[in-house]
Motif scaffolding. Structure first.
Motif: not given
Length: 93
Positions: A5-16
């Motif tokens: 259920s992780s959204g784009l913002e969570v993925i973006r944060f983890k990618v950064e």
């Protein structure tokens, strides 16, 4: 960790976070970046098609980051250089 259920913002944060660790620089990425959307699509495919139930580990995310942020740019650069070389060869004829 990232789950189904992780959204784009969570993925973006983890990618950064992952890019910062890999490259030792402070990187900012927009959540609308197509590479973030590609990572999210790959993760959703794991849950939807492969019926995964566990969270995505930091090590797994690192592989997605390497694929989409490091390898793709190398491949694109290589392809661009090849096309440039092909044009030069054709122009010399």
């Amino acid at each position: 960790m990232i789950g189904d259920s992780s959204g784009l913002e969570v993925i973006r944060f983890k990618v950064e976070e992952t890019l910062n660790e890999l490259m030792h620089i402070d990187t900012k990425i927009d959540k609308s970046d197509p590479r973030i959307k590609s990572i999210q699509a790959d993760i959703q495919r794991l849950y939807n098609e492969e019926k995964r139930v566990s969270a995505i580990s930091d090590e797994e995310l690192k592989k997605f980051v390497e694929k989409y942020f490091m390898l793709e740019s190398i491949i694109e650069e290589h392809s661009s250089n090849e096309m440039h070389s092909d044009k030069k060869r054709k122009n010399k004829k």
